[in-house]
Design an enzyme around this catalytic site. Sequence first.
Site, short mmCIF file in Angstrom:
data_model
loop_
_atom_site.label_atom_id
_atom_site.label_comp_id
_atom_site.label_asym_id
_atom_site.label_seq_id
_atom_site.Cartn_x
_atom_site.Cartn_y
_atom_site.Cartn_z
N ARG A 123 -10.07 -30.25 2.36
CA ARG A 123 -8.92 -30.70 3.15
C ARG A 123 -8.62 -32.17 2.83
O ARG A 123 -7.47 -32.56 2.76
CB ARG A 123 -9.18 -30.50 4.65
CG ARG A 123 -9.18 -29.01 5.03
CD ARG A 123 -9.76 -28.80 6.40
NE ARG A 123 -11.14 -29.29 6.44
CZ ARG A 123 -11.92 -29.28 7.52
NH1 ARG A 123 -11.45 -28.79 8.65
NH2 ARG A 123 -13.15 -29.74 7.46
N ARG B 111 -17.57 -33.63 -0.97
CA ARG B 111 -18.83 -34.32 -0.65
C ARG B 111 -19.97 -33.30 -0.68
O ARG B 111 -19.74 -32.11 -0.91
CB ARG B 111 -18.74 -34.99 0.72
CG ARG B 111 -18.42 -34.05 1.86
CD ARG B 111 -18.48 -34.74 3.21
NE ARG B 111 -18.42 -33.74 4.26
CZ ARG B 111 -17.31 -33.32 4.85
NH1 ARG B 111 -16.14 -33.87 4.49
NH2 ARG B 111 -17.34 -32.39 5.79
N ILE C 161 -31.04 -28.60 3.29
CA ILE C 161 -30.76 -29.53 2.19
C ILE C 161 -30.29 -30.86 2.79
O ILE C 161 -29.50 -30.86 3.75
CB ILE C 161 -29.65 -28.96 1.26
CG1 ILE C 161 -29.97 -27.50 0.83
CG2 ILE C 161 -29.43 -29.86 0.06
CD1 ILE C 161 -31.21 -27.31 -0.01
N LYS D 29 -22.38 -16.37 7.32
CA LYS D 29 -23.17 -16.47 6.08
C LYS D 29 -23.79 -15.12 5.69
O LYS D 29 -23.95 -14.83 4.50
CB LYS D 29 -24.25 -17.55 6.23
CG LYS D 29 -23.69 -18.96 6.39
CD LYS D 29 -22.87 -19.38 5.17
CE LYS D 29 -22.43 -20.83 5.23
NZ LYS D 29 -21.62 -21.22 4.07
N ASP E 267 -6.78 -26.16 2.26
CA ASP E 267 -7.52 -25.69 3.44
C ASP E 267 -7.79 -24.19 3.24
O ASP E 267 -6.84 -23.40 3.13
CB ASP E 267 -6.67 -25.93 4.69
CG ASP E 267 -7.43 -25.62 5.97
OD1 ASP E 267 -8.38 -24.80 5.92
OD2 ASP E 267 -7.05 -26.16 7.02
N VAL E 268 -9.05 -23.80 3.19
CA VAL E 268 -9.37 -22.39 2.90
C VAL E 268 -9.01 -21.45 4.05
O VAL E 268 -9.08 -20.23 3.89
CB VAL E 268 -10.84 -22.18 2.49
CG1 VAL E 268 -11.17 -22.89 1.18
CG2 VAL E 268 -11.82 -22.56 3.60
N TYR F 128 -22.31 -19.20 12.76
CA TYR F 128 -22.60 -19.58 11.37
C TYR F 128 -23.41 -18.49 10.67
O TYR F 128 -23.13 -18.11 9.53
CB TYR F 128 -23.39 -20.90 11.40
CG TYR F 128 -23.71 -21.52 10.07
CD1 TYR F 128 -22.74 -22.21 9.34
CD2 TYR F 128 -25.00 -21.46 9.55
CE1 TYR F 128 -23.04 -22.81 8.13
CE2 TYR F 128 -25.31 -22.07 8.34
CZ TYR F 128 -24.33 -22.74 7.63
OH TYR F 128 -24.64 -23.33 6.43
P1 NDP Z 1 -20.63 -30.85 3.92
O1 NDP Z 1 -20.24 -30.83 5.37
O2 NDP Z 1 -21.26 -32.08 3.36
O3 NDP Z 1 -19.35 -30.48 3.01
C1 NDP Z 1 -18.53 -29.38 3.34
C2 NDP Z 1 -17.38 -29.32 2.36
O4 NDP Z 1 -16.51 -28.24 2.76
C3 NDP Z 1 -16.54 -30.59 2.36
O5 NDP Z 1 -16.07 -30.86 1.06
C4 NDP Z 1 -15.38 -30.22 3.27
O6 NDP Z 1 -14.27 -31.03 2.98
C5 NDP Z 1 -15.18 -28.76 2.91
N1 NDP Z 1 -14.46 -27.98 3.92
C6 NDP Z 1 -14.80 -27.78 5.22
N2 NDP Z 1 -13.87 -27.04 5.83
C7 NDP Z 1 -12.92 -26.76 4.90
C8 NDP Z 1 -11.70 -26.05 4.92
N3 NDP Z 1 -11.22 -25.45 6.03
N4 NDP Z 1 -10.99 -25.96 3.77
C9 NDP Z 1 -11.42 -26.55 2.64
N5 NDP Z 1 -12.57 -27.24 2.56
C10 NDP Z 1 -13.30 -27.35 3.68
O7 NDP Z 1 -21.57 -29.58 3.71
P2 NDP Z 1 -22.75 -29.30 2.68
O8 NDP Z 1 -22.46 -29.92 1.37
O9 NDP Z 1 -24.02 -29.58 3.36
O10 NDP Z 1 -22.63 -27.71 2.59
C11 NDP Z 1 -21.89 -27.05 1.57
C12 NDP Z 1 -22.06 -25.55 1.75
O11 NDP Z 1 -23.46 -25.25 1.69
C13 NDP Z 1 -21.57 -25.03 3.09
O12 NDP Z 1 -20.98 -23.76 2.91
C14 NDP Z 1 -22.83 -24.92 3.92
O13 NDP Z 1 -22.71 -23.95 4.93
C15 NDP Z 1 -23.83 -24.51 2.85
N6 NDP Z 1 -25.21 -24.82 3.21
C16 NDP Z 1 -25.62 -26.11 3.46
C17 NDP Z 1 -26.93 -26.35 3.79
C18 NDP Z 1 -27.44 -27.72 4.08
O14 NDP Z 1 -28.63 -27.82 4.46
N7 NDP Z 1 -26.68 -28.78 3.88
C19 NDP Z 1 -27.90 -25.25 3.90
C20 NDP Z 1 -27.37 -23.95 3.62
C21 NDP Z 1 -26.07 -23.77 3.29
P3 NDP Z 1 -13.11 -31.39 4.08
O15 NDP Z 1 -13.81 -31.65 5.38
O16 NDP Z 1 -12.40 -32.55 3.50
O17 NDP Z 1 -12.25 -30.18 4.13
#
Ligand code: NDP
Length: 244
Positions: free
Chosen positions: A44, A22, A183, A154, A58-59, A150
């Site tokens: 996940r 997503r 974002i 980062k 899962d990372v 966080y």
């Molecule tokens: P979302 O929460 O919408 O998506 C996060 C994604 O990471 C999901 O696909 C989730 O899938 C996956 N994820 C989380 N934990 C794990 C895990 N342990 N193993 C594998 N996959 C995992 O976040 P965003 O799209 O908003 O953010 C994406 C990246 O951008 C992140 O790193 C975030 O920190 C960074 N970011 C986002 C900003 C924003 O404003 N949105 C701003 C700056 C940076 P699942 O839960 O199924 O594992």
Amino acid sequence: MTHQPVSTAGEGRVALVTGGSRGIGAAIAARLAADGFRVAATSRAGTAPDGVLPIACDVTDADSVDAAFTTVEKELGPVEVLVANAGITKDTLLARMKEEDFTSVVDTNLTGVYRVIRRGARAMTRARFGRIIVMSSVVGLMGSPGQVNYAASKAGLVGIARSVSRELGSRGITCNVVAPGFINTDMTSVLPEKTIADYEQRIPAHRLGEVDDVVNAVRFLADDATSYITGAVIPVDGGLAMGH
Ligand code: NDP
């Protein structure tokens, strides 16, 4: 010096996007697939956009990361473009932040990136080609109240990317950081309206970013043509951090 048109090279290359179920990761996976990359997305949940190979991974678990790469290698071939995007937040003020709140965020956002790069770099080194793109945040550069965990994770990614650039730069592998600001995604939809309004005032562009703003930066760095950009931190924040 001859001038060449901007390349869209990269088509046919194998890409893996972590956190591709997503938000930003799903949009990156969909764009790379639309541009002709062969793409796998991990999360996940194990779901992915149409045209992208979905893999549950899962990372925080090195065996799970290893298995995911093995699946991609069997189904699509060795990973050439790695977008380390999976990330979580567990925001709370320092006084209330339990150690587990800190270590779990670092384990996903920082150690998770180490795990996927370490696994992915093997094949890239053999191929003498690789594009590694790491998803940081403006918060890692500026800090943010309630986000000590966080921000630490980062900020650490900048150190990883620059060290990987130095170690693997001679093998045709680049490693760059994208640092988005705020974002519009699930992650920011939980923020109070007032916080969002305050940020819109502070951001020189006077708006939150859209997922495609980040996708465009990642697509650029994934291209064959960007072989001379490595160790860079590219802000996608409407000017919020002014490169800091
Ligand atoms: P979302 O929460 O919408 O998506 C996060 C994604 O990471 C999901 O696909 C989730 O899938 C996956 N994820 C989380 N934990 C794990 C895990 N342990 N193993 C594998 N996959 C995992 O976040 P965003 O799209 O908003 O953010 C994406 C990246 O951008 C992140 O790193 C975030 O920190 C960074 N970011 C986002 C900003 C924003 O404003 N949105 C701003 C700056 C940076 P699942 O839960 O199924 O594992």
